[in-house]
Motif scaffolding. Sequence first.
Motif, PDB file in Angstrom:
ATOM      1  N   LEU A 275       0.743  -1.195   0.116  1.00  0.00           N
ATOM      2  CA  LEU A 275       0.031   0.075  -0.024  1.00  0.00           C
ATOM      3  C   LEU A 275       0.869   1.125   0.043  1.00  0.00           C
ATOM      4  CD1 LEU A 275      -2.829   1.556   0.216  1.00  0.00           C
ATOM      5  CD2 LEU A 275      -2.607   1.012   2.561  1.00  0.00           C
TER       6      LEU A 275
ATOM      7  N   ARG B 273      -5.269   6.109   2.009  1.00  0.00           N
ATOM      8  CA  ARG B 273      -4.954   4.868   2.793  1.00  0.00           C
ATOM      9  C   ARG B 273      -6.139   4.126   3.546  1.00  0.00           C
ATOM     10  NH1 ARG B 273      -0.089   3.095   4.733  1.00  0.00           N
ATOM     11  NH2 ARG B 273       0.882   5.189   4.000  1.00  0.00           N
TER      12      ARG B 273
ATOM     13  N   ARG C 242      -7.273   0.408   2.532  1.00  0.00           N
ATOM     14  CA  ARG C 242      -7.270  -0.582   3.772  1.00  0.00           C
ATOM     15  C   ARG C 242      -8.465  -1.660   3.759  1.00  0.00           C
ATOM     16  NH1 ARG C 242      -2.701  -2.824   5.869  1.00  0.00           N
ATOM     17  NH2 ARG C 242      -1.287  -0.852   6.584  1.00  0.00           N
TER      18      ARG C 242
ATOM     19  N   PRO D 276      -7.257  -5.529   2.719  1.00  0.00           N
ATOM     20  CA  PRO D 276      -6.831  -5.528   4.081  1.00  0.00           C
ATOM     21  C   PRO D 276      -5.472  -6.077   4.455  1.00  0.00           C
ATOM     22  CG  PRO D 276      -8.670  -7.209   3.661  1.00  0.00           C
ATOM     23  CD  PRO D 276      -8.349  -6.392   2.500  1.00  0.00           C
TER      24      PRO D 276
ATOM     25  N   GLY E 168      -2.999  -5.350   3.059  1.00  0.00           N
ATOM     26  CA  GLY E 168      -1.939  -4.288   2.610  1.00  0.00           C
ATOM     27  C   GLY E 168      -1.292  -4.474   1.333  1.00  0.00           C
TER      28      GLY E 168
END
Length: 253
Positions: free
Chosen positions: A198, A227, A231, A235, A237
């Motif tokens: 991410l 961000r 997320r 989840p 990343g």
Amino acid sequence: MPDKSRAHSFNAAAAQYAANRPSYPPALLDTVEELMGRPLPGARVADIGAGTGIATALLHERGADVIAVEPGDGMAAQFRRMLPDLPIVRGDGNALPLAGASCDLITYAQSWHWTDTDRSVPEALRVLRPGGALALWWNTTAFDVPWIAAQAERITTRCGASSVPQARPDDSSAVRLAGLSGLHSTRRQMRWSRAVPLDTHLANIASYSAFLVLGEADAQAFLADERGRLREIFPDGTVEETYLVDLLVATSS
């Protein structure tokens, strides 16, 4: 005319650009070879607006005899740090520091739209050898992926103008090549993806020219909000980015 402030904005973020920008799929250079009608090994290639050398390195790995041309101080310095053994000269597409009829292939990876086509078209044709080719390409946005389309809309809204690579940034200037005497152009598109952390995805967004000229507070507020949104979608990343490479190759007789 290109926005000079946006064009020069990359120099202050050259390391960030090099670390986070996507590369290109192997199919891209396969297609360039097909459309130019000769293999890249041994071909004399000039990579114009080379930046930190993403495309230059790929061309070199394919066996091309490649020279990079880059106008920006920061980008050229980062290129030399990353690719110390490859040649780079300072200049831009509007006034190429190259001899006439010296190249089999001239490439513009994510850079043609920064040129003034009234100047860059005749310059490219001056440097190109008879039977040579020009290749222009961009990583563009895969709007059929819902989260990518939604993110692109948010970026456009925040920056007040399109700042994501939705299509070739100036389609008309690229297509101008097709109308020049002695040139035949072909357009291809290739879909590809990469999985990145991410943080890398957000740093890539932050390296867009529209973000580099946006105020620091506005840019950081957007990235923080983004961000949180991502997320929820990813989840673990890891973000699955999807691109559509838009390629135009014009060949001379």
